[in-house]
Enzyme design. Structure first.
Site, PDB file in Angstrom:
ATOM      1  N   HIS A  60       0.858  -1.188   0.000  1.00  0.00           N
ATOM      2  CA  HIS A  60       0.000   0.000   0.000  1.00  0.00           C
ATOM      3  C   HIS A  60       0.893   1.236   0.000  1.00  0.00           C
ATOM      4  CE1 HIS A  60      -3.670  -2.325   1.213  1.00  0.00           C
ATOM      5  NE2 HIS A  60      -2.739  -3.152   1.688  1.00  0.00           N
TER       6      HIS A  60
ATOM      7  N   ARG B  18      -3.035  14.999   2.021  1.00  0.00           N
ATOM      8  CA  ARG B  18      -4.171  15.921   1.797  1.00  0.00           C
ATOM      9  C   ARG B  18      -4.248  16.459   0.375  1.00  0.00           C
ATOM     10  NH1 ARG B  18      -3.629  19.085   7.615  1.00  0.00           N
ATOM     11  NH2 ARG B  18      -3.689  17.129   8.802  1.00  0.00           N
TER      12      ARG B  18
ATOM     13  N   GLU C 119      -7.288 -12.684   6.360  1.00  0.00           N
ATOM     14  CA  GLU C 119      -6.226 -12.029   7.142  1.00  0.00           C
ATOM     15  C   GLU C 119      -6.650 -12.104   8.605  1.00  0.00           C
ATOM     16  OE1 GLU C 119      -5.879  -7.792   6.552  1.00  0.00           O
ATOM     17  OE2 GLU C 119      -3.832  -7.729   7.365  1.00  0.00           O
TER      18      GLU C 119
END
Ligand code: ADE
Ligand code: ZN
Length: 352
Positions: free
Chosen positions: A27, A77, A205
């Site tokens: 990720h 952001r 998981e």
């Protein structure tokens, strides 16, 4: 040491590190080293120190991990924030001889925060272009967050489809696996697949074997993120092997999220408890991955180092490294080119 300086007399581990690698489960948001989070916070007018980030990252159970993930992604952001993180991730990959990666973006989190997913993604693509010309081939997965539900997942899939020709190769789903059943997402996966995207699911998981089974049978997952719960169900293991559905195994992640301990019904687990060797011997396609390397204090090189400690032999480790290219969502011709490069390098390093 650069790989061109290596000789057959160097240690096996050093030569193995020089091989071209594929990373299939990482990720982007989990690659933010504490120094990067501090830099982002500073730009946003907040004083933060690295030890605070490290403390936030030091989780031992899944809910604490999800909280830490939510916290750290709150520093992303604007497109420029993603640019910084994508550059640093690419540098880390090249430093480890990663030549191919499928990188997951939490598009579900971007949408929740009312960000412009396309603007973020275009900025990321531009940021990584110089690294791609240095030999890093990247493809992208847009991840929905399971607990946000099917309508939000559908929005993620819609964005992924729109950006398919810009490098998005798959639609996936992470987050809290226990929050909502697979059946809620069947139509979203069918829509993504009908529009040319591959299917990925985090399953097994923290959920049980049924969660993996539903990912395969209801969502028609082509690879499973983690899937360690399958170890409790020999029929499911046989099904994964038979249908050639790969498990993206992230050993350190499974320790740091408490997922492995939870499956064992214990407070703690160690590497020797990990089912990876059983999956390998059952003929299930495997790849070894980092998941969220900065949060878990790991790297792809370190994850491969663990395999010997888990009892696998050198040729078995080689076959897992090579197999990751097999599981990649690439056209056959590109896959073959990676195989050939892997084999040629392995031969040059006397690793075959
Ligand atoms: N998002 C990032 N890492 C994850 C993990 N290990 N499980 C579920 N969602 C995630
Ligand atoms: Zn993951």
């Amino acid at each position: 040491m650069s790989s061109s300086q290596l000789f057959s007399g160097d240690s096996w581990a050093a030569r193995f590190r020089a091989l071209p690698k594929a990373e299939l489960h990482v990720h982007l948001e989990g690659t933010m080293e504490p120094a990067t989070v501090v830099a982002l916070a500073k730009n946003q007018g907040e004083t933060l120190d690295e030890s605070t980030v490290a403390t936030r990252y030091a989780t031992r159970d899944f809910n604490a991990f999800l909280e830490a993930y939510k916290w750290v992604t709150s520093y992303l952001r604007a497109p420029a924030d993603y640019v910084l993180v994508a550059r640093r991730m690419s540098e880390q990959m090249l430093a480890q001889n990663v030549v191919y990666a499928e990188v997951t973006l939490s598009a579900g989190v971007m949408l929740l925060r009312k960000q412009d997913v396309e603007a973020n993604f275009c900025a990321i693509r531009e940021a990584v272009a110089p690294y791609e010309s240095r030999g890093l081939h990247l493809q992208w997965i847009f991840d929905a967050v399971r607990q946000f539900g099917a309508a939000a997942a559908r929005e993620v899939a819609r964005c992924a489809v729109k950006l398919r020709d810009a490098g998005v190769v798959a639609f996936g789903m992470g987050g809290d696996e226990l929050a909502r059943p697979a059946s809620e997402f069947r139509k979203v996966y069918d829509y993504a697949a009908a529009n040319g995207l591959r299917r990925l699911v985090h399953a097994g998981e923290i959920g049980g074997p049924d969660s993996v089974r539903h990912a395969v049978e209801i969502l028609r997952a082509e690879r499973i993120g983690h899937g360690i719960a399958a170890a409790a169900d020999p029929n499911l293991m046989a099904l994964l092997a038979e249908r050639f559905i790969g498990l993206e195994i992230c050993p350190t992640s499974n320790l740091r999220t408490g997922a492995l301990a939870q499956h064992l019904g214990r407070a703690n687990a160690s590497l020797s408890d990990h089912p990876l060797p059983r999956f390998f011997h059952a003929g299930i396609p495997l790849s070894v991955s980092t998941d969220d390397p900065a949060m878990f204090g790991t790297s792809l090189a370190s994850e491969f180092d663990l395999l010997e400690q888990m009892g696998l032999g050198k040729q078995q480790i080689m076959s897992i490294a090579e197999g990751a290219f097999h599981g990649a969502f690439l056209p056959a011709s590109e896959q073959s080119a990676f195989f050939e490069a892997f084999r040629a390098k392995a031969e040059a390093l006397s690793l075959l």
